[in-house]
Design a protein around this motif. Structure first.
Motif, PDB file in Angstrom:
ATOM      1  N   GLU A  38       3.856   5.364  -5.929  1.00 58.18           N
ATOM      2  CA  GLU A  38       3.729   5.353  -7.387  1.00 58.18           C
ATOM      3  C   GLU A  38       2.720   6.399  -7.864  1.00 58.18           C
ATOM      4  O   GLU A  38       2.966   7.092  -8.854  1.00 58.18           O
ATOM      5  N   LYS A  39       1.602   6.545  -7.159  1.00 55.80           N
ATOM      6  CA  LYS A  39       0.618   7.579  -7.517  1.00 55.80           C
ATOM      7  C   LYS A  39       1.256   8.965  -7.461  1.00 55.80           C
ATOM      8  O   LYS A  39       1.062   9.794  -8.339  1.00 55.80           O
TER       9      LYS A  39
ATOM     10  N   ASP B 265       0.831  -1.209   0.000  1.00 55.41           N
ATOM     11  CA  ASP B 265       0.000   0.000   0.000  1.00 55.41           C
ATOM     12  C   ASP B 265       0.870   1.265   0.000  1.00 55.41           C
ATOM     13  O   ASP B 265       0.565   2.234  -0.693  1.00 55.41           O
ATOM     14  N   GLY B 266       1.935   1.247   0.770  1.00 54.16           N
ATOM     15  CA  GLY B 266       2.846   2.394   0.802  1.00 54.16           C
ATOM     16  C   GLY B 266       3.490   2.635  -0.552  1.00 54.16           C
ATOM     17  O   GLY B 266       3.573   3.768  -1.025  1.00 54.16           O
ATOM     18  N   PHE B 267       3.928   1.555  -1.188  1.00 55.92           N
ATOM     19  CA  PHE B 267       4.554   1.696  -2.500  1.00 55.92           C
ATOM     20  C   PHE B 267       3.535   2.088  -3.572  1.00 55.92           C
ATOM     21  O   PHE B 267       3.870   2.802  -4.512  1.00 55.92           O
ATOM     22  N   ALA B 268       2.284   1.670  -3.433  1.00 56.57           N
ATOM     23  CA  ALA B 268       1.240   2.087  -4.371  1.00 56.57           C
ATOM     24  C   ALA B 268       0.995   3.593  -4.255  1.00 56.57           C
ATOM     25  O   ALA B 268       0.846   4.285  -5.276  1.00 56.57           O
TER      26      ALA B 268
ATOM     27  N   ASP C 296      14.733   5.014 -13.757  1.00 55.32           N
ATOM     28  CA  ASP C 296      13.468   5.728 -13.912  1.00 55.32           C
ATOM     29  C   ASP C 296      13.758   7.231 -13.927  1.00 55.32           C
ATOM     30  O   ASP C 296      14.229   7.782 -12.930  1.00 55.32           O
ATOM     31  N   GLU C 297      13.462   7.866 -15.021  1.00 53.91           N
ATOM     32  CA  GLU C 297      13.782   9.293 -15.176  1.00 53.91           C
ATOM     33  C   GLU C 297      12.912  10.201 -14.311  1.00 53.91           C
ATOM     34  O   GLU C 297      13.189  11.386 -14.199  1.00 53.91           O
ATOM     35  N   ARG C 298      11.891   9.648 -13.678  1.00 56.65           N
ATOM     36  CA  ARG C 298      11.043  10.444 -12.783  1.00 56.65           C
ATOM     37  C   ARG C 298      11.693  10.637 -11.412  1.00 56.65           C
ATOM     38  O   ARG C 298      11.276  11.476 -10.633  1.00 56.65           O
TER      39      ARG C 298
END
Length: 169
Positions: free
Chosen positions: A27-28, A21-24, A85-87
């Motif tokens: 990602e958002k 859940d934390g990683f989701a 990941d360029e973000r």
């Protein structure tokens, strides 16, 4: 660029399991930031939400085997998910890490004092400045000890990221 400070309780369920859940949520946030041309600087797990239950009574994240393992798994997960990941601007291992003096720290300090033949100029104190009567040699040895514990922890965290993310220098 924004810095996002993570926490043990939101991102790590146990020393061997991350919190999806934390990683989701991460990602958002990263998607939203990228949409607005903002890079993200994830910062290592803090204790802002309190100590994780799986740490038991051992809250020293720099020395605790359990918390070190949890942090290594966190960094391996983050490094794997965001490799090249360029973000992502960079990884910030932790905001203001601190070596806490506990029994393991003082046990190591006592062995240094004994080896160096220290006496009254080698007090056992929590170091927040130069304690009264502490000799120069003792101050230097105490600083070396803080650095020894801190550098060992930092090497483990950086090693965890680099183990899975070859793009990190």
């Amino acid at each position: 660029m924004i810095r996002v400070i993570t926490s043990f309780n939101s991102f790590i369920e146990s020393e061997n399991k991350i919190n999806e859940d934390g990683f989701a949520c991460m990602e958002k946030l990263i998607k939203l930031a990228a949409k607005n041309e903002v890079l993200v600087l994830p910062t290592g797990p803090s204790l802002w939400e309190g100590f994780p239950k799986y740490s038991g009574e051992d809250h020293n994240y720099i020395i605790s085997d359990t918390l070190i393992k949890a942090q290594e798994n966190f960094w391996m997960e983050l490094g794997t998910r965001y490799e090249e990941d360029e973000r992502i601007f960079a990884f910030d291992i932790l905001n203001e890490p601190k070596v806490y003096e506990d029994g393991r720290f003082w046990q190591r300090w006592e062995s240094i004092v004994k080896k160096r033949g220290g006496g009254s100029g080698w007090p056992r104190v929590i170091y927040t400045g130069r304690p009264p009567g502490m000799c120069d040699e003792a101050v230097l040895e105490l600083e070396k000890l803080y650095n020894e514990f801190g550098n060992c922890w930092l090497d483990k965290m950086v090693g965890a990221v680099r183990q899975v993310n070859k793009s990190v220098l």
